[in-house]
Design a protein around this motif. Structure first.
Motif, PDB file in Angstrom:
ATOM      1  N   THR A 140      36.789  44.400  31.963  1.00  0.00           N
ATOM      2  CA  THR A 140      37.373  43.080  32.223  1.00  0.00           C
ATOM      3  C   THR A 140      38.177  42.634  31.009  1.00  0.00           C
ATOM      4  N   LEU A 141      39.437  42.273  31.238  1.00  0.00           N
ATOM      5  CA  LEU A 141      40.312  41.812  30.158  1.00  0.00           C
ATOM      6  C   LEU A 141      40.808  40.405  30.486  1.00  0.00           C
ATOM      7  N   ILE A 142      40.709  39.516  29.498  1.00  0.00           N
ATOM      8  CA  ILE A 142      41.161  38.133  29.646  1.00  0.00           C
ATOM      9  C   ILE A 142      42.449  37.956  28.856  1.00  0.00           C
ATOM     10  N   ILE A 143      43.469  37.392  29.519  1.00  0.00           N
ATOM     11  CA  ILE A 143      44.728  37.068  28.841  1.00  0.00           C
ATOM     12  C   ILE A 143      44.928  35.558  28.942  1.00  0.00           C
ATOM     13  N   GLN A 144      45.140  34.928  27.783  1.00  0.00           N
ATOM     14  CA  GLN A 144      45.263  33.472  27.770  1.00  0.00           C
ATOM     15  C   GLN A 144      46.345  33.031  26.789  1.00  0.00           C
ATOM     16  N   SER A 145      46.743  31.782  26.906  1.00  0.00           N
ATOM     17  CA  SER A 145      47.754  31.220  26.019  1.00  0.00           C
ATOM     18  C   SER A 145      47.093  30.717  24.744  1.00  0.00           C
ATOM     19  N   ALA A 146      47.737  31.005  23.596  1.00  0.00           N
ATOM     20  CA  ALA A 146      47.222  30.513  22.324  1.00  0.00           C
ATOM     21  C   ALA A 146      47.806  29.158  21.964  1.00  0.00           C
ATOM     22  N   SER A 205      42.718  35.894  46.250  1.00  0.00           N
ATOM     23  CA  SER A 205      43.060  34.601  46.832  1.00  0.00           C
ATOM     24  C   SER A 205      42.410  33.443  46.081  1.00  0.00           C
ATOM     25  N   GLU A 206      41.297  33.706  45.401  1.00  0.00           N
ATOM     26  CA  GLU A 206      40.604  32.652  44.681  1.00  0.00           C
ATOM     27  C   GLU A 206      40.678  32.888  43.175  1.00  0.00           C
ATOM     28  N   SER A 207      40.871  31.798  42.447  1.00  0.00           N
ATOM     29  CA  SER A 207      40.863  31.866  40.989  1.00  0.00           C
ATOM     30  C   SER A 207      39.429  31.739  40.489  1.00  0.00           C
ATOM     31  N   VAL A 208      39.258  31.926  39.164  1.00  0.00           N
ATOM     32  CA  VAL A 208      37.937  31.778  38.556  1.00  0.00           C
ATOM     33  C   VAL A 208      38.091  30.882  37.333  1.00  0.00           C
ATOM     34  N   THR A 209      37.077  30.044  37.075  1.00  0.00           N
ATOM     35  CA  THR A 209      37.112  29.136  35.932  1.00  0.00           C
ATOM     36  C   THR A 209      36.041  29.534  34.924  1.00  0.00           C
ATOM     37  N   ILE A 210      36.464  29.720  33.663  1.00  0.00           N
ATOM     38  CA  ILE A 210      35.552  30.087  32.577  1.00  0.00           C
ATOM     39  C   ILE A 210      35.751  29.103  31.429  1.00  0.00           C
ATOM     40  N   ALA A 236      43.798  33.371  37.126  1.00  0.00           N
ATOM     41  CA  ALA A 236      44.087  34.175  38.312  1.00  0.00           C
ATOM     42  C   ALA A 236      43.400  35.520  38.137  1.00  0.00           C
ATOM     43  N   GLN A 237      42.858  36.062  39.251  1.00  0.00           N
ATOM     44  CA  GLN A 237      42.143  37.326  39.198  1.00  0.00           C
ATOM     45  C   GLN A 237      42.979  38.457  39.797  1.00  0.00           C
ATOM     46  N   VAL A 292      44.111  36.299  34.128  1.00  0.00           N
ATOM     47  CA  VAL A 292      45.280  35.728  33.441  1.00  0.00           C
ATOM     48  C   VAL A 292      45.231  34.217  33.596  1.00  0.00           C
ATOM     49  N   GLU A 293      45.244  33.528  32.461  1.00  0.00           N
ATOM     50  CA  GLU A 293      45.192  32.065  32.499  1.00  0.00           C
ATOM     51  C   GLU A 293      46.344  31.501  33.325  1.00  0.00           C
ATOM     52  N   ILE A 294      46.023  30.565  34.185  1.00  0.00           N
ATOM     53  CA  ILE A 294      47.039  29.868  34.964  1.00  0.00           C
ATOM     54  C   ILE A 294      47.596  28.747  34.104  1.00  0.00           C
ATOM     55  N   ASP A 295      48.771  28.991  33.526  1.00  0.00           N
ATOM     56  CA  ASP A 295      49.358  28.064  32.565  1.00  0.00           C
ATOM     57  C   ASP A 295      50.876  28.228  32.616  1.00  0.00           C
ATOM     58  N   ASP A 296      51.586  27.127  32.447  1.00  0.00           N
ATOM     59  CA  ASP A 296      53.047  27.179  32.524  1.00  0.00           C
ATOM     60  C   ASP A 296      53.653  28.080  31.440  1.00  0.00           C
ATOM     61  N   SER A 297      52.900  28.337  30.364  1.00  0.00           N
ATOM     62  CA  SER A 297      53.445  29.144  29.274  1.00  0.00           C
ATOM     63  C   SER A 297      53.311  30.642  29.523  1.00  0.00           C
ATOM     64  N   ILE A 298      52.661  31.025  30.638  1.00  0.00           N
ATOM     65  CA  ILE A 298      52.486  32.435  30.959  1.00  0.00           C
ATOM     66  C   ILE A 298      53.114  32.752  32.301  1.00  0.00           C
TER      67      ILE A 298
END
Length: 258
Positions: free
Chosen positions: A202-208, A227-232, A238-239, A249-255
């Protein structure tokens, strides 16, 4: 006020055939020092004040030359080290303390060893091993290999293209300043990239920073968007799942995901 106290300072990476000299003010002369078994020189805290050193060499030093410098620092009950790798390609071994390591210029090999370390290879095609502990490693597109090894490790991208083929044992990638993450697939990251880049699948990609145009290229034939996202920890991801791998992958406007 800071309670930091320097315990010792180590110098190394001197040019081949050179000597380190210490000035003896009493006799008005320089004395050639004897190095440690690994070629470095260590000075205790009571020796640092007023230390006057010079490098004796048969050839001129390269423009901008700097030696390896490492300091062990105590702050209360906490012990850490700070190491700068100098201007030549260097082999840098960390400690079991919390290390801050900057490889400097040159093609360095860094083995941070134990504890939670902060590592930057600096300029050059560096090889970085995080060792045990939860490490933070700065990515450079020139780096030949980055292995977080044991622990929960974070890779920092800063306006580079991160190819997961050069990365292993990393749990989180943080993006800033317009970083792109890709993989070995024609269209980007495939399942095998995630599996080889992590030690859990499992790899997490997020905005710094939340304010840069970062990009993640994903081959959705290999990693299907769920179809479903996950919150941590309050962050929504997004999965993308497939082939035994999970990419979050973080759901963020910067990504942006392509």
């Amino acid at each position: 006020p800071s309670s930091d106290a320097v315990v010792s300072i180590t110098l190394g990476d001197l040019p081949v055939g050179s000597d380190l000299q210490q000035y003896d003010a009493v006799n008005d002369e320089y004395i050639v020092l004897t190095p440690n078994s690994d070629g470095t020189y260590t000075f205790d805290a009571d020796e640092v004040a007023g230390l006057d050193l010079s490098i004796a060499t048969t050839a001129p030093l390269a423009d901008g030359y700097e030696p390896l410098i490492s300091a062990i620092v105590v702050d209360g009950s906490s012990i850490s080290t700070t190491t700068y790798g100098g201007t030549d390609g260097t082999v840098i071994d960390g400690t079991d303390y919390a290390d801050y390591i900057d490889g400097g210029a040159g093609n360095d090999t860094i083995d941070a060893q134990g504890n939670d370390d902060i590592i930057s290879g600096g300029i050059g095609a560096d090889t970085i091993y995080g060792g045990a502990g939860d490490d933070t490693i700065e990515y450079d597109a020139l780096d030949s290999e980055i292995d977080g090894e044991e622990g929960f490790d974070t890779l920092i991208g800063n306006a580079d293209i991160i190819n997961l083929a050069n990365v292993s044992n990393i749990e989180v990638i943080q993006l800033s300043a317009g970083t792109t993450v890709t993989g070995s697939g024609v269209n980007g990251i495939v399942a095998s990239d995630v599996i080889s880049a992590t030690d859990s699948g499992t790899l997490i990609i997020q905005s710094a920073d939340g304010d840069a145009a970062n990009q993640v290229n994903i081959d959705t034939d290999s990693l299907a968007l769920q179809s479903e996202s996950v919150t941590i920890d309050g962050v929504e991801y997004a999965q993308y799942i497939g082939g035994g791998a999970t990419l979050l992958v973080e759901i963020d406007d910067s990504i942006g995901v392509i």
